[in-house]
Design a protein around this motif. Sequence first.
Motif, PDB file in Angstrom:
ATOM      1  N   SER A 105       0.752   7.674   8.543  1.00 40.91           N
ATOM      2  CA  SER A 105       0.341   7.191   7.215  1.00 40.91           C
ATOM      3  C   SER A 105       0.446   5.777   7.114  1.00 40.91           C
ATOM      4  CB  SER A 105       1.293   7.746   5.967  1.00 40.91           C
ATOM      5  OG  SER A 105       2.514   7.253   6.326  1.00 40.91           O
ATOM      6  N   SER A 136       1.003  -1.066  -0.086  1.00 37.53           N
ATOM      7  CA  SER A 136       0.080   0.164   0.036  1.00 37.53           C
ATOM      8  C   SER A 136       1.010   1.069   0.135  1.00 37.53           C
ATOM      9  CB  SER A 136      -0.847  -0.019   1.363  1.00 37.53           C
ATOM     10  OG  SER A 136      -1.761   1.210   1.179  1.00 37.53           O
ATOM     11  N   GLY A 137       0.576   2.249  -0.497  1.00 38.19           N
ATOM     12  CA  GLY A 137       1.201   3.216  -0.850  1.00 38.19           C
ATOM     13  C   GLY A 137       2.652   3.328  -1.346  1.00 38.19           C
ATOM     14  N   PRO A 138       3.515   4.332  -1.121  1.00 36.02           N
ATOM     15  CA  PRO A 138       4.811   4.067  -1.708  1.00 36.02           C
ATOM     16  C   PRO A 138       5.564   3.135  -1.192  1.00 36.02           C
ATOM     17  CG  PRO A 138       4.597   5.994  -0.194  1.00 36.02           C
ATOM     18  CD  PRO A 138       3.031   5.376  -0.184  1.00 36.02           C
ATOM     19  N   ARG A 181      -4.973   1.031   4.937  1.00 28.90           N
ATOM     20  CA  ARG A 181      -4.272   2.038   5.062  1.00 28.90           C
ATOM     21  C   ARG A 181      -5.273   3.099   4.272  1.00 28.90           C
ATOM     22  NH1 ARG A 181       1.121   1.377   3.967  1.00 28.90           N
ATOM     23  NH2 ARG A 181       1.969  -0.426   4.717  1.00 28.90           N
ATOM     24  N   VAL A 182      -5.768   2.961   3.364  1.00 29.02           N
ATOM     25  CA  VAL A 182      -6.704   4.003   2.849  1.00 29.02           C
ATOM     26  C   VAL A 182      -7.749   4.164   3.489  1.00 29.02           C
ATOM     27  CG1 VAL A 182      -7.965   4.528   0.560  1.00 29.02           C
ATOM     28  CG2 VAL A 182      -5.774   3.413   0.224  1.00 29.02           C
ATOM     29  N   GLU A 235      -1.670  14.242  -5.381  1.00 26.05           N
ATOM     30  CA  GLU A 235      -0.957  13.971  -4.267  1.00 26.05           C
ATOM     31  C   GLU A 235      -0.055  12.602  -4.459  1.00 26.05           C
ATOM     32  OE1 GLU A 235      -2.962  12.437  -0.651  1.00 26.05           O
ATOM     33  OE2 GLU A 235      -2.558  14.394   0.191  1.00 26.05           O
ATOM     34  N   THR A 236       1.191  12.830  -3.788  1.00 24.77           N
ATOM     35  CA  THR A 236       2.120  11.825  -3.918  1.00 24.77           C
ATOM     36  C   THR A 236       1.983  11.128  -2.582  1.00 24.77           C
ATOM     37  OG1 THR A 236       3.943  13.265  -3.283  1.00 24.77           O
ATOM     38  CG2 THR A 236       3.646  12.692  -5.505  1.00 24.77           C
ATOM     39  N   GLY A 237       2.563   9.926  -2.420  1.00 24.74           N
ATOM     40  CA  GLY A 237       2.797   9.329  -1.101  1.00 24.74           C
ATOM     41  C   GLY A 237       1.640   8.394  -0.901  1.00 24.74           C
ATOM     42  N   GLY A 238       1.441   7.975   0.152  1.00 20.70           N
ATOM     43  CA  GLY A 238       0.550   6.692   0.480  1.00 20.70           C
ATOM     44  C   GLY A 238      -0.381   7.030   1.364  1.00 20.70           C
ATOM     45  N   GLU A 245      -5.237   6.337  -8.172  1.00 21.95           N
ATOM     46  CA  GLU A 245      -5.080   5.305  -9.042  1.00 21.95           C
ATOM     47  C   GLU A 245      -6.068   5.167 -10.445  1.00 21.95           C
ATOM     48  OE1 GLU A 245      -2.293   2.759  -9.812  1.00 21.95           O
ATOM     49  OE2 GLU A 245      -1.310   4.392  -8.446  1.00 21.95           O
ATOM     50  N   ASP A 284       3.338   4.773  -5.800  1.00 20.71           N
ATOM     51  CA  ASP A 284       4.377   6.262  -6.361  1.00 20.71           C
ATOM     52  C   ASP A 284       5.514   5.904  -5.658  1.00 20.71           C
ATOM     53  OD1 ASP A 284       4.368   8.217  -4.181  1.00 20.71           O
ATOM     54  OD2 ASP A 284       2.285   7.714  -4.487  1.00 20.71           O
ATOM     55  N   ARG A 313      -8.329   4.643  -3.370  1.00 24.67           N
ATOM     56  CA  ARG A 313      -7.334   4.980  -4.319  1.00 24.67           C
ATOM     57  C   ARG A 313      -7.217   4.422  -5.499  1.00 24.67           C
ATOM     58  NH1 ARG A 313      -1.933   5.160  -2.480  1.00 24.67           N
ATOM     59  NH2 ARG A 313      -2.409   3.743  -0.693  1.00 24.67           N
ATOM     60  N   ASP A 327       7.733   8.821  -5.118  1.00 25.81           N
ATOM     61  CA  ASP A 327       8.024  10.205  -4.582  1.00 25.81           C
ATOM     62  C   ASP A 327       8.498   9.929  -2.997  1.00 25.81           C
ATOM     63  OD1 ASP A 327       8.077  10.554  -7.020  1.00 25.81           O
ATOM     64  OD2 ASP A 327       6.184  11.891  -7.013  1.00 25.81           O
TER      65      ASP A 327
END
Lengths: 588, 454
Positions: A160, A126-128, B218-219, B451-454, B172, A132, B167, A134
Amino acid sequence: MKPKFSLVGRYSLLSLTLIVGSVAILSSLYAAVADSVTERLAGERLEAQVAGTANRLTNFIENRIYQLETLSTHPSMPLYLAFSDAVPDGVRELVRVEADSPDLYGILFFNNRDELTEVVPGQAASGPPYWDRDNWTIRGLPLITLGNSEVIGPQRADNSGPGWILIRQPLRDPSRQEVAGAIGLHVRLASLTELMRTENLAGVLRPYLRTPAGDLLEPTGNPVQSPPENLQPGPEVLPGWRIDYQVAAGEILSPLRSAQWGLYALAGVMALGTVALFWALARSLRRRVTRLVDGAETLASGDLHFRLQTPKNDKDEIDVLAHSFNAMADRLQDMIGRTVQAEKMAVLGEFATGVAHEVRNPLATIKLTVQALEKGEPDDQRRDLLVAVEEEIDRLNRVVGDLLDYGRPVAGEPQAVGIRRVFRHATVLTSGLADQRQVTVSATGDSRLAVYASPDQVIQCLVNLLANAIEACEPGGTVHLRAFRNGNRISVDITDTGCGMDAETLQRVTEPFFTTRQQGTGLGLSITRQLIELNGGDLQIHSVPGEGTTVSVTLPTANSDKLELASPSHTKEQSTAKHHDALTDPDR
Amino acid sequence: MSGPLTRHRHKDTTAFPGCTSQGRHGWTSAVIALVWLLVSPVAMALPADTPVGRVELGAPKDQADATIACMYPMTGRSASYGRDSIVAIRMALQELARDPQSPDLRVIVDDSRSKASFAVRMAEDFLQNDDADILCGIVSSGVGMAVSRLARQKQVILIGTDHASSRATLEEGHDYYFRVSSDTWISHAAGARYLKELQKETGWRKLAFLGPDYEYGRVAWRDLQQALALEGVRFEQTGTYWPRLYEPDYSLYIQSLLENPPDILVVGLWGGDFTAFIEQARTTRLFEQMRVANFDTGGDYETLVALGSEPPPGLILSARHHVNWPDTDRNRQFVQDFHELSGRYPSYSAQGAWAGMMAIARAIRLAGDVSDTRAVITALEGLEVPLPKDPDGFTSYIDPQTHQIAQAQAIGTPVSDDRFPPARVLLGNWRVYDAESLKPSPALIQKRRGETGG
């Protein structure tokens, strides 16, 4: 006499000894058990548990390294770095399946400049860096080396998401045999820290994972905000990674310690309560026993009338004893009274026998003389007087006989006697006295009532009681006769409005030779009581000084059988009655 | 440590009524079609069995207007979602069969095993071997994201029916991805409003989140944080907890929660995980110390069954579909039909699968030809699909900007209700939040997509 050491005191001491002894035994038992528990929880077994926990964590890392070696040594794996599209499907699927391991977020590929080149997300991704890349970097993270493997991290959990570590091995270019980059397992940090689970220690051991960065992680993988007290360093998991633990044996033992203090407090309260209870009990018991002792001493000093005050229902042994004491006093008094009475009766019998012998013979001579004079007397008025004299001689003779009978009491022949007849005879015989004393005599009751007793003795008793009642009254007073059925007995109450008697007089009034009158012999009421008792009856006296007295005579009732049995002798009774009536009935 | 590379495809599907074997070329297909025509009326009337492995439903390949390939878990803790989804697909096919205008759908369902690697390979096989026109299904968000990427790469439409990570439609989101069940944003936007109202009533201050350690959890947490921020709810965050998906033992997390108890614990676990958590937590003082909320899946019928007659106190629950809400003819009919077909009441996944079939059929009908992917996409964007979950006066529709279906969300608390046995409690004391108010704002969409990141 005061006892030297009371029974209650002994019981108190015994109870206290038992309480203190029990507490001492329990306390020593507790201490032994607590020591054993502490030893089990915080002793060598705990060290073994910590060592086992460290082994589990080390083993987890080793297994991941082994898993990584399977991938890093695969000849096609470096293709991910140079020619990603050229990776065979089989290898691609192998990597995807490995990435789907529940402990991994995914598998990452780096070039030899530590730049991320390829990611393969796993089930937990999940997530980076998966969606992505970055702001995702491994720079600045702690790094330790194990053989050709690197353990990078941990990256701490933040708002996060959870923390992670990276286990990485180099990928070598198969042609030039030089490092072309690296492949890494992106591992859930919680999968490592969750292995610090210590189910069997009931929370006594609290393990934490100390990371190379100095962070302290709890088993959920979250960093500990404020380090706990008494943290002890444990075995090393990896270089720089260590199990630190806190022994919280006190927490599991705290209920036992609380229970121990509770036990002491309870024992103290029980001891104090026992002392207070026995003190109060001793005071009460001593007071009540003292009363018994005083009563016994009073009785022993000759006061046969002394009785202890007792409740209606016995509450305890002391009350039973008090009742027994009173019963004993009653029987003692009765026995002494009977003895005195017997002695009096013996004297009276002897006296009466002498008197009767001396009086009866002259009376017989007088009667014969009067009868002779009666026959020769022509004057009717004088002849009547002689007849009256003759009758008085007969009555005197009968009284003498009664006196003799009292001295040597003989029960009369019982038969049915109508109350009406008894009342009439009694009132007639006392009418003169009543007139003289200006006392009104009245009678009520069911005229059909009859008693089963000697008629003469019943009449004699009633005359005696009626005369006493009249004499007790002042002029203008009243005497009332009342007859009523009382179960299978007949009660006759003689109630006067006279002066009454005090308690002391009342208690002795039926004793022979006791009298309050100067001219009395003290035999009247005694004879009455004796005669009534001989006829199966009972005599009770209730008196209130200044208000009057009620004498209650209770006699057996005459049932129909007895009446029938009495019928054949009715004529005789009638004749006897006639004889008596001739002496007493004013109508004659 | 490498796992087996061989895929366990179950080709023998004769145990499931209405199914045919895989494969199928030339005369074989004709025979299959004939057999299907003969047995389908009977098969549709039979009660659903419990399939494990590949099954095919609907029209045979050579008669079908479109082949829909669905992936659902049929084994493990989440197998019930797959089973209920298949029953719902059969219900949808029955309903579509009654409409002569409706396209004949061939639906293939296989066990995704809730693994991304497995599902991606399976999707590739569907496209390559089964000539699938549209992909659908998927319960796990992690799997859904992986297959979504494949769909974008292969330019094949994917209709998500059960996975809920927002997401998938925001950061996505892409042309080929649509979702016909409410997502984590919708449920947690409703949850944030519920918590805001609750804060006014009880004054709660401390909040913690416990969710599965993968994409969905997470989301969900991020959605809740953003929704609470938009609602202006101020709170102290006491912790976030991330047990792994299908975690068998939550004692560590329960212990940590008890040591640092929040006022509100929002749980993102679903299915058997949530039930296992409740069963473990109810043996402790957890429910006495905090209120536990699960806004996305906690009100699922199967979870309510597991609560028994005496649920723990303080639960606040919702789900993507409820058997007793809304009290409309359509919902009652859906629940009743499901029960008649399967002998049980539906979990929320059933409505998602049913919605997927109905949306696909409507879109193909509007597009005219499933092979015209762009036309189908255009038809799906803004498509209205009347669903059991729709309260009176509202029809669910696919938001053209996000490709996420817009739906109302109802949140309630357990109350005694035995109308749908074996459940002894159902949700009641509803607070309903309408669909429009739950849609992410354009600003939020822009923020998330940029937005970047999770």
